[in-house]
Design a protein around this motif. Structure first.
Motif, PDB file in Angstrom:
ATOM      1  N   GLN A   1       0.890  -1.141   0.001  1.00 19.54           N
ATOM      2  CA  GLN A   1       0.140  -0.146  -0.093  1.00 19.54           C
ATOM      3  C   GLN A   1       0.749   1.312  -0.090  1.00 19.54           C
ATOM      4  O   GLN A   1       0.571   2.174  -0.769  1.00 19.54           O
ATOM      5  CB  GLN A   1      -0.815  -0.048   1.223  1.00 19.54           C
ATOM      6  N   HIS A   2       1.809   1.150   0.793  1.00 19.17           N
ATOM      7  CA  HIS A   2       2.759   2.456   0.821  1.00 19.17           C
ATOM      8  C   HIS A   2       3.631   2.620  -0.911  1.00 19.17           C
ATOM      9  O   HIS A   2       3.579   3.713  -1.009  1.00 19.17           O
ATOM     10  CB  HIS A   2       3.977   2.094   1.820  1.00 19.17           C
ATOM     11  N   LEU A   3       4.184   1.390  -1.227  1.00 20.51           N
ATOM     12  CA  LEU A   3       4.649   1.712  -2.468  1.00 20.51           C
ATOM     13  C   LEU A   3       3.868   2.146  -3.317  1.00 20.51           C
ATOM     14  O   LEU A   3       4.127   3.145  -4.326  1.00 20.51           O
ATOM     15  CB  LEU A   3       5.221   0.375  -3.042  1.00 20.51           C
ATOM     16  N   CYS A   4       2.386   1.457  -3.477  1.00 24.30           N
ATOM     17  CA  CYS A   4       1.406   1.872  -4.354  1.00 24.30           C
ATOM     18  C   CYS A   4       1.162   3.484  -4.343  1.00 24.30           C
ATOM     19  O   CYS A   4       0.942   4.304  -5.311  1.00 24.30           O
ATOM     20  CB  CYS A   4       0.288   1.270  -4.410  1.00 24.30           C
ATOM     21  N   ARG A   5       0.886   3.870  -3.213  1.00 25.00           N
ATOM     22  CA  ARG A   5       1.114   5.276  -2.880  1.00 25.00           C
ATOM     23  C   ARG A   5       1.901   6.344  -3.406  1.00 25.00           C
ATOM     24  O   ARG A   5       1.413   7.106  -4.197  1.00 25.00           O
ATOM     25  CB  ARG A   5       0.745   5.528  -1.236  1.00 25.00           C
ATOM     26  N   ASP A   6       3.077   5.725  -3.035  1.00 25.46           N
ATOM     27  CA  ASP A   6       4.339   6.636  -3.474  1.00 25.46           C
ATOM     28  C   ASP A   6       4.622   6.702  -5.017  1.00 25.46           C
ATOM     29  O   ASP A   6       5.028   7.327  -5.648  1.00 25.46           O
ATOM     30  CB  ASP A   6       5.533   6.459  -2.663  1.00 25.46           C
ATOM     31  N   MET A   7       4.460   5.490  -5.498  1.00 17.31           N
ATOM     32  CA  MET A   7       5.189   5.008  -6.547  1.00 17.31           C
ATOM     33  C   MET A   7       3.895   5.042  -7.885  1.00 17.31           C
ATOM     34  O   MET A   7       4.326   5.079  -9.166  1.00 17.31           O
ATOM     35  CB  MET A   7       5.685   3.871  -6.675  1.00 17.31           C
ATOM     36  N   ARG A   8       2.811   4.584  -7.557  1.00 16.04           N
ATOM     37  CA  ARG A   8       1.661   4.561  -8.469  1.00 16.04           C
ATOM     38  C   ARG A   8       0.528   5.571  -8.384  1.00 16.04           C
ATOM     39  O   ARG A   8      -0.805   5.100  -8.714  1.00 16.04           O
ATOM     40  CB  ARG A   8       1.115   3.147  -8.505  1.00 16.04           C
ATOM     41  N   ASP A   9       0.837   6.609  -7.833  1.00 13.21           N
ATOM     42  CA  ASP A   9      -0.089   7.494  -7.541  1.00 13.21           C
ATOM     43  C   ASP A   9      -1.381   7.095  -6.788  1.00 13.21           C
ATOM     44  O   ASP A   9      -2.583   7.516  -6.906  1.00 13.21           O
ATOM     45  CB  ASP A   9      -0.648   8.296  -8.832  1.00 13.21           C
ATOM     46  N   GLY A  10      -1.187   6.145  -5.972  1.00 13.37           N
ATOM     47  CA  GLY A  10      -2.358   5.461  -5.035  1.00 13.37           C
ATOM     48  C   GLY A  10      -3.017   4.448  -5.879  1.00 13.37           C
ATOM     49  O   GLY A  10      -4.053   3.934  -5.271  1.00 13.37           O
ATOM     50  N   ASN A  11      -2.571   4.195  -7.228  1.00 11.38           N
ATOM     51  CA  ASN A  11      -3.245   2.948  -7.841  1.00 11.38           C
ATOM     52  C   ASN A  11      -2.735   1.607  -7.253  1.00 11.38           C
ATOM     53  O   ASN A  11      -1.743   1.322  -7.466  1.00 11.38           O
ATOM     54  CB  ASN A  11      -3.040   2.947  -9.285  1.00 11.38           C
ATOM     55  N   MET A  12      -3.805   0.759  -6.995  1.00 11.84           N
ATOM     56  CA  MET A  12      -3.261  -0.459  -5.940  1.00 11.84           C
ATOM     57  C   MET A  12      -3.248  -1.449  -7.409  1.00 11.84           C
ATOM     58  O   MET A  12      -3.414  -1.396  -8.353  1.00 11.84           O
ATOM     59  CB  MET A  12      -4.392  -0.734  -5.208  1.00 11.84           C
ATOM     60  N   LEU A  13      -2.720  -2.771  -6.763  1.00 11.90           N
ATOM     61  CA  LEU A  13      -2.253  -3.919  -7.813  1.00 11.90           C
ATOM     62  C   LEU A  13      -3.682  -4.399  -8.320  1.00 11.90           C
ATOM     63  O   LEU A  13      -4.792  -4.507  -7.572  1.00 11.90           O
ATOM     64  CB  LEU A  13      -1.618  -5.038  -7.119  1.00 11.90           C
ATOM     65  N   GLY A  14      -3.549  -4.945  -9.668  1.00  8.80           N
ATOM     66  CA  GLY A  14      -4.663  -5.345 -10.124  1.00  8.80           C
ATOM     67  C   GLY A  14      -4.280  -6.604 -10.610  1.00  8.80           C
ATOM     68  O   GLY A  14      -2.983  -6.981 -11.311  1.00  8.80           O
ATOM     69  N   ILE A  15      -5.262  -7.818 -10.695  1.00  5.77           N
ATOM     70  CA  ILE A  15      -4.861  -9.085 -10.934  1.00  5.77           C
ATOM     71  C   ILE A  15      -4.601  -9.243 -12.588  1.00  5.77           C
ATOM     72  O   ILE A  15      -3.696 -10.252 -12.918  1.00  5.77           O
ATOM     73  CB  ILE A  15      -5.858  -9.977 -10.730  1.00  5.77           C
ATOM     74  N   LYS A  16      -4.906  -8.401 -13.473  1.00 11.65           N
ATOM     75  CA  LYS A  16      -4.593  -8.316 -14.916  1.00 11.65           C
ATOM     76  C   LYS A  16      -3.090  -8.010 -14.852  1.00 11.65           C
ATOM     77  O   LYS A  16      -2.573  -8.099 -16.199  1.00 11.65           O
ATOM     78  CB  LYS A  16      -5.547  -7.462 -15.768  1.00 11.65           C
ATOM     79  N   GLU A  17      -2.355  -7.263 -13.969  1.00 11.31           N
ATOM     80  CA  GLU A  17      -0.897  -7.049 -14.220  1.00 11.31           C
ATOM     81  C   GLU A  17      -0.113  -8.210 -14.160  1.00 11.31           C
ATOM     82  O   GLU A  17       0.985  -7.941 -14.266  1.00 11.31           O
ATOM     83  CB  GLU A  17      -0.637  -6.039 -13.205  1.00 11.31           C
ATOM     84  N   PHE A  18      -0.635  -9.283 -13.483  1.00  9.93           N
ATOM     85  CA  PHE A  18       0.416 -10.439 -13.579  1.00  9.93           C
ATOM     86  C   PHE A  18      -0.063 -11.716 -14.324  1.00  9.93           C
ATOM     87  O   PHE A  18      -1.112 -12.247 -14.140  1.00  9.93           O
ATOM     88  CB  PHE A  18       0.219 -10.846 -11.965  1.00  9.93           C
ATOM     89  N   LEU A  19       0.751 -11.925 -15.337  1.00  9.47           N
ATOM     90  CA  LEU A  19       0.626 -12.957 -16.133  1.00  9.47           C
ATOM     91  C   LEU A  19       1.692 -14.012 -15.944  1.00  9.47           C
ATOM     92  O   LEU A  19       2.810 -14.037 -15.693  1.00  9.47           O
ATOM     93  CB  LEU A  19       0.862 -12.400 -17.697  1.00  9.47           C
ATOM     94  N   ARG A  20       1.257 -15.019 -16.174  1.00  9.70           N
ATOM     95  CA  ARG A  20       2.460 -16.509 -16.203  1.00  9.70           C
ATOM     96  C   ARG A  20       3.552 -16.283 -17.193  1.00  9.70           C
ATOM     97  O   ARG A  20       4.704 -16.556 -16.831  1.00  9.70           O
ATOM     98  CB  ARG A  20       1.494 -17.822 -16.339  1.00  9.70           C
ATOM     99  N   GLN A  21       3.199 -15.856 -18.261  1.00  9.40           N
ATOM    100  CA  GLN A  21       4.282 -15.605 -19.326  1.00  9.40           C
ATOM    101  C   GLN A  21       5.380 -14.767 -18.790  1.00  9.40           C
ATOM    102  O   GLN A  21       6.551 -14.896 -19.332  1.00  9.40           O
ATOM    103  CB  GLN A  21       3.547 -15.430 -20.737  1.00  9.40           C
ATOM    104  N   ASP A  22       5.050 -13.736 -17.934  1.00 12.56           N
ATOM    105  CA  ASP A  22       6.022 -13.060 -17.433  1.00 12.56           C
ATOM    106  C   ASP A  22       7.271 -13.536 -16.939  1.00 12.56           C
ATOM    107  O   ASP A  22       8.335 -12.789 -16.782  1.00 12.56           O
ATOM    108  CB  ASP A  22       5.278 -11.741 -16.778  1.00 12.56           C
ATOM    109  N   LEU A  23       6.865 -14.861 -16.354  1.00 14.62           N
ATOM    110  CA  LEU A  23       7.853 -15.323 -15.516  1.00 14.62           C
ATOM    111  C   LEU A  23       8.866 -16.138 -16.395  1.00 14.62           C
ATOM    112  O   LEU A  23       9.895 -17.023 -15.673  1.00 14.62           O
ATOM    113  CB  LEU A  23       7.489 -16.423 -14.481  1.00 14.62           C
ATOM    114  N   ASP A  24       8.848 -16.463 -17.784  1.00 13.36           N
ATOM    115  CA  ASP A  24       9.335 -17.157 -18.402  1.00 13.36           C
ATOM    116  C   ASP A  24      10.260 -16.359 -19.127  1.00 13.36           C
ATOM    117  O   ASP A  24      10.368 -15.065 -19.291  1.00 13.36           O
ATOM    118  CB  ASP A  24       8.675 -17.795 -19.709  1.00 13.36           C
TER     119      ASP A  24
END
Length: 209
Positions: free
Chosen positions: A186-209
């Motif tokens: 929450q602190h990181l999102c407030r300071d680095m993402r203008d308060g926009n919290m994490l969304g599930i669509k931001e995380f893709l399995r293929q990003d780990l390959d």
């Protein structure tokens, strides 16, 4: 959809100006400045736990608090992502294990057998999933680590599947995220993402390959 809702954060603003954590590349000076930012902010946000984040020249290590000194989360070689990884272990450890050297962990060294590596991966799924959330919250890349260069690395794809599944679990059930881990996000999102919290669509399995 953002599944981690912003909560009221009780924190005194720091005088340090925001810096961009978007790019590091080969600019080691930029990395150093960004690590300074992370250290100062973490130490401020979690001062109520009597713990500080510190650069380490060699391997990571955790030192419990003493009568005279706060606990120390020492991360490896001054690397930003190593700091995120060690913070994830600290968040998961809980109150009792924070009183133990190295949070009560014992790892077989590099060169592990297949059986030892399987145990290592079981312990690492949650910390690495939490680290991925931290990295995304502060606009950093993330890579899974099997940490067994001279041994049997096992099936990295299965480990990545497990890390991805754990992230999905954390995002769909935010109450399962360790309390300090959620606060850090929450602190990181407030300071680095203008308060926009994490969304599930931001995380893709293929990003780990």
């Amino acid at each position: 959809m953002n599944v981690l809702q912003t909560q009221e954060l009780v924190s005194t603003p720091l005088s340090t100006p925001k810096i961009s954590l978007h790019t590091v590349g080969s600019d080691h000076r930029s990395e150093y400045v960004q690590v300074d930012w992370l250290i100062r902010h973490f130490n401020h946000w979690f001062s109520h736990h009597n713990v500080i984040l510190v650069r380490g020249e060699h391997e990571p290590e955790y030192f419990p608090a003493t009568t005279f000194e706060p606990a120390k989360i020492q991360f490896a070689h001054g690397f930003f992502n190593s700091a995120l990884h060690e913070i994830s272990h600290w968040c998961i450890a809980g109150q009792h294990r924070r009183t133990l050297p190295d949070l009560g962990y014992w790892y077989a060294p590099d060169g592990r057998t297949q059986e030892q590596q399987a145990l290592f991966e079981q312990v690492e799924v949650k910390p690495q999933a939490l680290e991925w959330l931290f990295a995304r919250a502060c606009l950093r890349p993330f890579r899974v680590s099997l940490d067994n260069l001279t041994g049997d690395g096992g099936d990295g794809q299965i480990f990545k599947d497990h890390v991805f599944a754990q992230v999905q679990h954390y995002l769909t059930q935010p109450d399962s995220i360790p309390r300090d881990g959620l606060l850090f996000i929450q602190h990181l999102c407030r300071d680095m993402r203008d308060g926009n919290m994490l969304g599930i669509k931001e995380f893709l399995r293929q990003d780990l390959d």
